[in-house]
Design a protein around this motif. Structure first.
Motif, PDB file in Angstrom:
ATOM      1  N   SER A 142      -7.472   3.343  -8.708  1.00 49.39           N
ATOM      2  CA  SER A 142      -7.797   4.722  -8.326  1.00 49.39           C
ATOM      3  C   SER A 142      -6.635   5.671  -8.599  1.00 49.39           C
ATOM      4  O   SER A 142      -6.835   6.798  -9.071  1.00 49.39           O
ATOM      5  CB  SER A 142      -8.188   4.786  -6.850  1.00 49.39           C
ATOM      6  OG  SER A 142      -7.125   4.351  -6.022  1.00 49.39           O
ATOM      7  N   GLY A 143      -5.410   5.204  -8.324  1.00 49.27           N
ATOM      8  CA  GLY A 143      -4.243   6.045  -8.571  1.00 49.27           C
ATOM      9  C   GLY A 143      -4.032   6.334 -10.040  1.00 49.27           C
ATOM     10  O   GLY A 143      -3.707   7.465 -10.422  1.00 49.27           O
ATOM     11  N   LEU A 195      -5.833   0.476  -5.137  1.00 46.40           N
ATOM     12  CA  LEU A 195      -4.883   1.581  -5.233  1.00 46.40           C
ATOM     13  C   LEU A 195      -4.409   1.804  -6.664  1.00 46.40           C
ATOM     14  O   LEU A 195      -4.301   2.943  -7.125  1.00 46.40           O
ATOM     15  CB  LEU A 195      -3.683   1.319  -4.326  1.00 46.40           C
ATOM     16  CG  LEU A 195      -3.809   1.768  -2.879  1.00 46.40           C
ATOM     17  CD1 LEU A 195      -2.617   1.299  -2.070  1.00 46.40           C
ATOM     18  CD2 LEU A 195      -3.912   3.285  -2.800  1.00 46.40           C
ATOM     19  N   THR A 255       0.828  -1.207   0.000  1.00 42.25           N
ATOM     20  CA  THR A 255       0.000   0.000   0.000  1.00 42.25           C
ATOM     21  C   THR A 255       0.861   1.255   0.000  1.00 42.25           C
ATOM     22  O   THR A 255       0.630   2.183  -0.799  1.00 42.25           O
ATOM     23  CB  THR A 255      -0.921   0.014   1.236  1.00 42.25           C
ATOM     24  OG1 THR A 255      -1.814  -1.100   1.161  1.00 42.25           O
ATOM     25  CG2 THR A 255      -1.727   1.301   1.291  1.00 42.25           C
ATOM     26  N   GLN A 256       1.866   1.296   0.880  1.00 43.84           N
ATOM     27  CA  GLN A 256       2.697   2.494   0.970  1.00 43.84           C
ATOM     28  C   GLN A 256       3.579   2.663  -0.252  1.00 43.84           C
ATOM     29  O   GLN A 256       3.832   3.796  -0.686  1.00 43.84           O
ATOM     30  CB  GLN A 256       3.549   2.455   2.248  1.00 43.84           C
ATOM     31  CG  GLN A 256       2.799   2.248   3.543  1.00 43.84           C
ATOM     32  CD  GLN A 256       1.460   2.956   3.609  1.00 43.84           C
ATOM     33  OE1 GLN A 256       1.276   4.054   3.086  1.00 43.84           O
ATOM     34  NE2 GLN A 256       0.481   2.327   4.250  1.00 43.84           N
ATOM     35  N   GLN A 301     -10.238  10.018  -7.187  1.00 48.46           N
ATOM     36  CA  GLN A 301      -9.385   8.958  -6.656  1.00 48.46           C
ATOM     37  C   GLN A 301     -10.052   8.277  -5.465  1.00 48.46           C
ATOM     38  O   GLN A 301     -10.050   7.040  -5.347  1.00 48.46           O
ATOM     39  CB  GLN A 301      -8.030   9.531  -6.236  1.00 48.46           C
ATOM     40  CG  GLN A 301      -7.053   8.477  -5.705  1.00 48.46           C
ATOM     41  CD  GLN A 301      -5.765   9.099  -5.207  1.00 48.46           C
ATOM     42  OE1 GLN A 301      -5.694  10.307  -4.930  1.00 48.46           O
ATOM     43  NE2 GLN A 301      -4.730   8.297  -5.094  1.00 48.46           N
ATOM     44  N   GLN A 302     -10.643   9.070  -4.574  1.00 50.27           N
ATOM     45  CA  GLN A 302     -11.326   8.512  -3.405  1.00 50.27           C
ATOM     46  C   GLN A 302     -12.538   7.679  -3.806  1.00 50.27           C
ATOM     47  O   GLN A 302     -12.760   6.584  -3.271  1.00 50.27           O
ATOM     48  CB  GLN A 302     -11.764   9.640  -2.471  1.00 50.27           C
ATOM     49  CG  GLN A 302     -10.622  10.426  -1.857  1.00 50.27           C
ATOM     50  CD  GLN A 302     -11.101  11.504  -0.901  1.00 50.27           C
ATOM     51  OE1 GLN A 302     -12.066  11.316  -0.169  1.00 50.27           O
ATOM     52  NE2 GLN A 302     -10.432  12.648  -0.898  1.00 50.27           N
ATOM     53  N   GLY A 328      -6.614  -4.384  -1.582  1.00 44.85           N
ATOM     54  CA  GLY A 328      -6.067  -3.046  -1.391  1.00 44.85           C
ATOM     55  C   GLY A 328      -5.138  -2.633  -2.514  1.00 44.85           C
ATOM     56  O   GLY A 328      -5.181  -1.482  -2.976  1.00 44.85           O
ATOM     57  N   LEU A 352       2.787   1.706  -3.357  1.00 43.09           N
ATOM     58  CA  LEU A 352       1.913   2.223  -4.410  1.00 43.09           C
ATOM     59  C   LEU A 352       1.535   3.674  -4.139  1.00 43.09           C
ATOM     60  O   LEU A 352       1.505   4.502  -5.061  1.00 43.09           O
ATOM     61  CB  LEU A 352       0.652   1.354  -4.502  1.00 43.09           C
ATOM     62  CG  LEU A 352       0.852  -0.055  -5.066  1.00 43.09           C
ATOM     63  CD1 LEU A 352      -0.429  -0.873  -4.928  1.00 43.09           C
ATOM     64  CD2 LEU A 352       1.271  -0.003  -6.535  1.00 43.09           C
ATOM     65  N   ASN A 353       1.250   3.982  -2.868  1.00 42.56           N
ATOM     66  CA  ASN A 353       0.938   5.374  -2.512  1.00 42.56           C
ATOM     67  C   ASN A 353       2.119   6.297  -2.783  1.00 42.56           C
ATOM     68  O   ASN A 353       1.939   7.462  -3.164  1.00 42.56           O
ATOM     69  CB  ASN A 353       0.543   5.470  -1.039  1.00 42.56           C
ATOM     70  CG  ASN A 353      -0.938   5.227  -0.823  1.00 42.56           C
ATOM     71  OD1 ASN A 353      -1.766   5.592  -1.647  1.00 42.56           O
ATOM     72  ND2 ASN A 353      -1.281   4.593   0.284  1.00 42.56           N
ATOM     73  N   TYR A 378     -11.403   4.364  -5.499  1.00 41.08           N
ATOM     74  CA  TYR A 378     -10.763   3.468  -4.533  1.00 41.08           C
ATOM     75  C   TYR A 378     -11.801   2.695  -3.725  1.00 41.08           C
ATOM     76  O   TYR A 378     -11.714   1.461  -3.595  1.00 41.08           O
ATOM     77  CB  TYR A 378      -9.860   4.272  -3.593  1.00 41.08           C
ATOM     78  CG  TYR A 378      -9.227   3.425  -2.513  1.00 41.08           C
ATOM     79  CD1 TYR A 378      -8.114   2.645  -2.795  1.00 41.08           C
ATOM     80  CD2 TYR A 378      -9.743   3.401  -1.217  1.00 41.08           C
ATOM     81  CE1 TYR A 378      -7.530   1.854  -1.813  1.00 41.08           C
ATOM     82  CE2 TYR A 378      -9.167   2.620  -0.226  1.00 41.08           C
ATOM     83  CZ  TYR A 378      -8.067   1.851  -0.533  1.00 41.08           C
ATOM     84  OH  TYR A 378      -7.504   1.062   0.430  1.00 41.08           O
TER      85      TYR A 378
END
Length: 478
Positions: free
Chosen positions: A157-158, A154, A23-24, A177-178, A150, A26-27, A181
């Motif tokens: 949405s990303g 991501l 997750t981090q 994006q929100q 997840g 990809l974020n 997701y």
């Protein structure tokens, strides 16, 4: 053969860590692209809406997710009751917030927030259809499936947000994006969860869980206010660019500390709930989680603190230079944030939602007092005071944990201090050993490599328990 609790916990922590790490990562990639395409002021416009969306989400789930997880053997009728309650609450809250959009825009002095907020608030209406399914997956420790869902959500949405930002949709890309997701996340939950809702339902299970859940609800709202109050205050007191700088810094800090917090959070409540009748065993589980948290949280957050300048300049550019000191301060406090997850789940796992609520109510009251004292000063001084308070308040949670399961402060220090001291020493040595390197990109890479190798080597040399367990766990899977 059924898995033992120890095996389930280890497996859950592995998939929880993998999920958080993925997750981090990809974020990180998505955040870099968006940070270069969207200005600080545009980030600030969306950032001020976070608190309203999150509070509405708290009201929507009403603590029943934790209520389901805390039940020893929840039945289909329990999940079904919570499912329909969440949907009803979601639609009612959206109507209220839809009507409140002009008031929010007027408070922040940003007229564009009226249409933007009405789109952003749709995300929690969509999420209402998947809250019960998410609770089912957490209760049954389906951490592998949670990680897969997840990651897919991501990426989808990303990718859409980056395309929209590139096409010039500005802050609208963050709103979409929100929405995307949550929608993809819900589809994944439906795919993996064997339980499905039916139209034959009663709110009796919801009533039965109300006593526990209402305290969780109040506390979740307080936590949300606590975690986002600075953004809301800054939106009123400072230029929207300053809000954007803080939002960016807070985002990177949250991404880093949530790597550990989320890994722990996915297993903490169900595991602690299963052993709460055995006090000695509960203490051992708690201490193991504290050692895990300290071993990963301190090097991750202190490491990000020493590379904050290079990280910001190399990834999202000079337009975000004012976010650097904010990120450095937040990282120091962020190193201690994952411990809150462990302490809070001690209370929840033992059915003490009253303690959970009281500790958080007192915390937000004192935070408001700090804001009242420091609002007249610079944004940096307010963030510094907020950071110091975040660290100090852990003592209150330690007192509560001692009352609930009997864990002593000296035992916690014995678990936490080795990682704290090693991480502090390693990051200090790395900083001074590399401070003459001029190139930000080279300095970023060199500091990450040296700090990682030095921390792992020191932990191995000192035979730190968590390092040995990580090595053994990897060797068993070769």
């Amino acid at each position: 053969m059924a898995e033992s609790l120890k095996e389930k916990t280890a497996k859950g922590l592995f998939w929880g860590a993998l999920n958080s790490g993925t997750t981090q990562l990809l974020n990180l990639v998505i955040g870099i692209f968006l940070g270069r395409l969207i200005s600080p002021a545009e980030y600030g416009i969306v950032g001020v809406l976070n608190i309203f969306t999150l509070i509405a989400g708290n009201l929507q789930s009403s603590g029943f997710s934790q209520g389901l997880i805390n039940l020893k053997s929840p039945q289909a009728r329990d999940y079904n009751s919570v499912f329909w309650f969440n949907i009803l609450a979601g639609f009612v809250l959206y109507v209220v917030l839809f009507a409140s959009a002009p008031l929010i825009a007027s408070y922040i002095r940003q007229p564009c927030l009226v249409p933007l907020s009405r789109l952003v608030f749709l995300s929690f209406v969509i999420s209402s259809f998947g809250i019960a399914h998410g609770a089912y997956m957490t209760k049954n420790m389906m951490n592998r499936e949670i990680a897969i869902i997840g990651a897919i959500a991501l990426v989808c949405s990303g990718s859409i947000a980056i395309v929209l930002a590139f096409l010039g949709f500005s802050y609208w890309s963050l709103a979409w994006q929100q929405i995307v997701y949550i929608a993809v996340l819900n589809l994944g939950r439906y795919w993996f969860t064997p339980w499905h809702p039916s139209f034959h339902f009663t709110f009796e299970p919801v009533k039965r869980m109300f006593g526990f859940s209402v305290k969780v609800l109040i506390t979740n709202i307080i936590n949300t206010v606590s975690n986002n109050i600075l953004t809301l205050v800054f939106g009123r007191l400072y230029p929207i660019k300053a809000v954007g700088d803080f939002t960016q810094a807070y985002k990177w800090d949250s991404m880093a500390n949530s790597f550990v917090a989320n890994a722990i959070g996915q297993v903490a409540q169900p595991v602690l709930a299963s052993v709460h009748e055995e006090r000695g065993r509960a203490v051992r589980v708690f201490r193991k989680m504290m050692r895990f948290t300290a071993f990963f949280s301190f090097p991750a957050m202190f490491g990000l603190a020493i590379v904050s300048r290079e990280f910001i300049l190399v990834t999202i550019g000079k337009q975000w230079v004012d976010a650097i000191p904010l990120l450095q301060m937040l990282c120091i406090g962020g190193a201690f944030v994952p411990f809150y997850t462990v302490y809070q789940n001690v209370a929840l796992g033992n059915g003490r939602s009253d303690v959970y609520m009281r500790c958080n109510v007192m915390q937000i009251v004192l935070q408001i007092g700090i804001i009242a004292l420091f609002y007249q000063y610079s944004i940096n001084k307010m963030v510094m005071a907020y950071t110091l308070f975040t660290i100090a308040w852990l003592m209150v949670w330690q007192f509560a944990a001692h009352r609930i399961i009997g864990v002593r402060f000296s035992a916690v220090m014995k678990d936490v201090l080795p990682s704290l001291l090693v991480a502090s020493g390693v990051m200090t040595a790395t900083y001074f050993a590399t401070c003459l390197i001029a190139s930000p990109a080279l300095l970023l890479v060199v500091r990450i490599v040296i700090a990682t190798l030095l921390y792992a080597g020191t932990a191995k040399l000192l035979r730190m328990e968590m390092m040995e367990e990580v090595v053994k766990w990897v060797e068993r899977r070769k």
